[in-house]
Design a protein around this motif. Structure first.
Motif, mmCIF file in Angstrom:
data_model
loop_
_atom_site.group_PDB
_atom_site.id
_atom_site.type_symbol
_atom_site.label_atom_id
_atom_site.label_comp_id
_atom_site.label_asym_id
_atom_site.label_seq_id
_atom_site.Cartn_x
_atom_site.Cartn_y
_atom_site.Cartn_z
ATOM 1 N N UNK A 25 0.827 -1.200 0.000
ATOM 2 C CA UNK A 25 0.000 0.000 0.000
ATOM 3 C C UNK A 25 0.865 1.255 0.000
ATOM 4 N N UNK A 26 1.968 1.237 0.765
ATOM 5 C CA UNK A 26 2.831 2.407 0.842
ATOM 6 C C UNK A 26 3.354 2.808 -0.530
ATOM 7 N N UNK A 27 3.685 1.825 -1.359
ATOM 8 C CA UNK A 27 4.189 2.137 -2.699
ATOM 9 C C UNK A 27 3.061 2.451 -3.666
ATOM 10 N N UNK B 265 -8.968 17.052 -7.722
ATOM 11 C CA UNK B 265 -7.866 16.089 -7.830
ATOM 12 C C UNK B 265 -7.483 15.526 -6.471
ATOM 13 N N UNK B 266 -7.546 16.362 -5.435
ATOM 14 C CA UNK B 266 -7.280 15.876 -4.075
ATOM 15 C C UNK B 266 -8.316 14.824 -3.691
ATOM 16 N N UNK B 267 -9.579 15.083 -4.043
ATOM 17 C CA UNK B 267 -10.643 14.127 -3.729
ATOM 18 C C UNK B 267 -10.408 12.806 -4.450
ATOM 19 N N UNK C 124 -0.542 6.163 -7.071
ATOM 20 C CA UNK C 124 -1.828 6.809 -7.349
ATOM 21 C C UNK C 124 -1.676 8.325 -7.384
ATOM 22 N N UNK C 125 -0.998 8.879 -6.378
ATOM 23 C CA UNK C 125 -0.837 10.333 -6.297
ATOM 24 C C UNK C 125 -0.025 10.846 -7.484
ATOM 25 N N UNK C 126 1.064 10.137 -7.820
ATOM 26 C CA UNK C 126 1.889 10.565 -8.953
ATOM 27 C C UNK C 126 1.132 10.455 -10.276
ATOM 28 N N UNK C 127 0.269 9.444 -10.398
ATOM 29 C CA UNK C 127 -0.524 9.299 -11.622
ATOM 30 C C UNK C 127 -1.459 10.492 -11.807
ATOM 31 N N UNK D 258 -1.066 13.450 -10.353
ATOM 32 C CA UNK D 258 -0.226 14.639 -10.520
ATOM 33 C C UNK D 258 0.298 14.723 -11.948
ATOM 34 N N UNK D 259 0.665 13.566 -12.522
ATOM 35 C CA UNK D 259 1.160 13.565 -13.891
ATOM 36 C C UNK D 259 0.109 14.022 -14.881
ATOM 37 N N UNK D 260 -1.134 13.579 -14.686
ATOM 38 C CA UNK D 260 -2.201 13.987 -15.602
ATOM 39 C C UNK D 260 -2.557 15.464 -15.427
ATOM 40 N N UNK D 261 -2.213 16.046 -14.265
ATOM 41 C CA UNK D 261 -2.540 17.449 -13.991
ATOM 42 C C UNK D 261 -1.295 18.326 -14.000
ATOM 43 N N UNK D 262 -0.220 17.863 -14.619
ATOM 44 C CA UNK D 262 1.043 18.610 -14.582
ATOM 45 C C UNK D 262 0.930 20.014 -15.180
ATOM 46 N N UNK D 263 0.248 20.206 -16.324
ATOM 47 C CA UNK D 263 0.101 21.590 -16.818
ATOM 48 C C UNK D 263 -0.570 22.503 -15.802
ATOM 49 N N UNK D 264 -1.555 21.972 -15.082
ATOM 50 C CA UNK D 264 -2.225 22.758 -14.055
ATOM 51 C C UNK D 264 -1.253 23.132 -12.941
ATOM 52 N N UNK D 265 -0.426 22.177 -12.504
ATOM 53 C CA UNK D 265 0.544 22.455 -11.443
ATOM 54 C C UNK D 265 1.562 23.495 -11.889
ATOM 55 N N UNK D 266 1.985 23.411 -13.155
ATOM 56 C CA UNK D 266 2.927 24.408 -13.685
ATOM 57 C C UNK D 266 2.307 25.802 -13.630
#
Length: 391
Positions: A307-309, A348-350, A314-317, A319-327
């Motif tokens: 689960x730890x990994x 996205x947090x939800x 999940x979070x990185x997946x 974040x990756x799909x929302x990378x333009x938004x984060x930039x």
């Protein structure tokens, strides 16, 4: 039941209980599939522009200045030969500029859109053709899977085809046709779980336990999704695409958000539940004297590490799909608190939080079911042996 798996009095084998629960679930999935199956394709909101395949013959580029003092961009014309039902023809189109414009070279295979106007047809090069390149990528993936996984790799490919089939033949058309996105997602996720897990891992007691664990975690994920989306007052409408979906087809974007969380959780849940069921089976084989509690404790320790990994994955997946938004957020130097409370980020947090809670719940659920099933199967070897092969 004793430590060595001998029954203490009459025992109902766990595999019979598992099938008694699984069969009604499968029947419910089949009924849902029939009731929610789209009867007809919805009419398009507007007549789409005609598109033809073509090839770039020549480019005539010239520098131009963007409006209102914007940065210089590329202007000019592109000459292409397109294939139409009436034969090939050469056309000229404006050379598009901007971040989303295709980067063209002579000889490129392209898609040319044609729209009618009072002055005649207007042509525009809208995209590259990628069919052959995509086929090459998929062939490379298929060869790698089959070369390494052999029959398991081949079954994984078939399972992948089933997943895409369920998505594009049932889930998406049913949502467009007006069915509840949440109900469609639950039925589709159940269908994917039942077909893909048994196809990939075989009909066995560990696979059945993994299916039951996945179904239970999916039900919890759906409930938590509804609760979280309501608690955070999320509408699911955060960009032009979701707005177009709502206004053009009248789809409930809030329900679509919940459905996306359910569907997005299926693959990772399958991974966790199959791993836990297989872990219990292997621990039981290595330690035949272990009882239910010992099997659960040993496998749960493995599950915690998994689960730890997986949570990080999940979070990185997301974040990756929302990378333009984060930039964009970082570039605007907005405060973290201010940004985090906006619907765009909160959504996205939800997704991440609910998917993670479902994964966490899947570990004890599946591990407990697997421990009970393994010990019960050993209590009646003759009855359970055909189903006790490892996945």
């Amino acid at each position: 039941m004793g430590a060595h798996g001998h029954p203490e009095g009459p025992t109902l084998p766990m595999n019979r209980i598992a099938w008694a629960v699984l069969v009604p679930l499968a029947l419910a999935t089949l009924v849902g599939l029939v009731l929610l199956w789209p009867s007809s394709s919805p009419p398009p909101a507007q007549a789409p522009a005609q598109e033809f395949q073509g090839v770039v013959l020549a480019l005539q580029a010239e520098e131009c200045t963007g409006e209102q003092g914007g940065p210089p961009s590329s202007c000019g014309t592109v000459t292409a030969r397109i294939s139409t039902p009436d034969g090939d023809r050469e056309i000229e189109a404006p050379l598009s500029s901007g971040p989303s414009a295709p980067d063209l070279s002579v000889g490129d295979d392209v898609i040319v859109a044609v729209s009618e106007s009072p002055d005649g047809p207007i042509y525009g090069v809208v995209d590259h053709q990628r069919g052959s390149e995509l086929v090459l990528v998929l062939v490379a993936l298929s060869l790698a899977l089959v070369a390494f996984g052999r029959w398991r790799g081949l079954s994984a490919l078939v399972g992948l085809a089933i997943t895409f089939g369920v998505l594009f033949v049932f889930i998406v058309p049913s949502v467009i046709a007006g069915s509840s996105p949440v109900l469609v997602a639950l039925v589709g996720a159940s269908l994917i779980t039942l077909s893909v897990l048994y196809l990939t891992h075989g009909i066995s007691l560990p696979t059945t336990v993994a299916v039951l664990g996945t179904m239970s975690a999916l039900a919890l994920t759906a409930a938590l999704s509804e609760l979280t989306v309501g608690l955070l007052h999320l509408t699911g409408t955060t960009d032009d695409i979701s707005t177009a979906v709502a206004t053009t087809y009248g789809i409930d974007t809030r329900g679509l958000l919940v459905a996306s969380i359910i569907i997005g959780s299926v693959g990772v849940l399958d991974d966790v539940t199959v791993t836990q069921a297989a872990t219990v089976t292997e621990i039981s084989r290595a330690n035949p004297a272990y009882g239910v509690g010992q099997l659960f404790g040993a496998a749960a320790r493995v599950g915690r590490s998994h689960i730890a990994s997986v949570v990080n994955t999940v979070v990185l997946a997301y974040a990756g799909s929302s990378l333009p938004l984060l930039v964009l957020v970082v570039a605007n130097n907005d405060s973290v608190v201010k940004v985090a409370t906006t619907q765009l980020i909160a959504q996205e947090v939800a997704r991440s939080a609910v998917a993670t809670l479902g994964l966490i719940a899947a570990v004890p659920l599946t591990t407990g079911l697997a421990a009970l099933a393994t010990r019960s199967a050993k209590a009646d070897v003759e009855d359970a042996e055909p189903m006790s092969e490892p996945a």
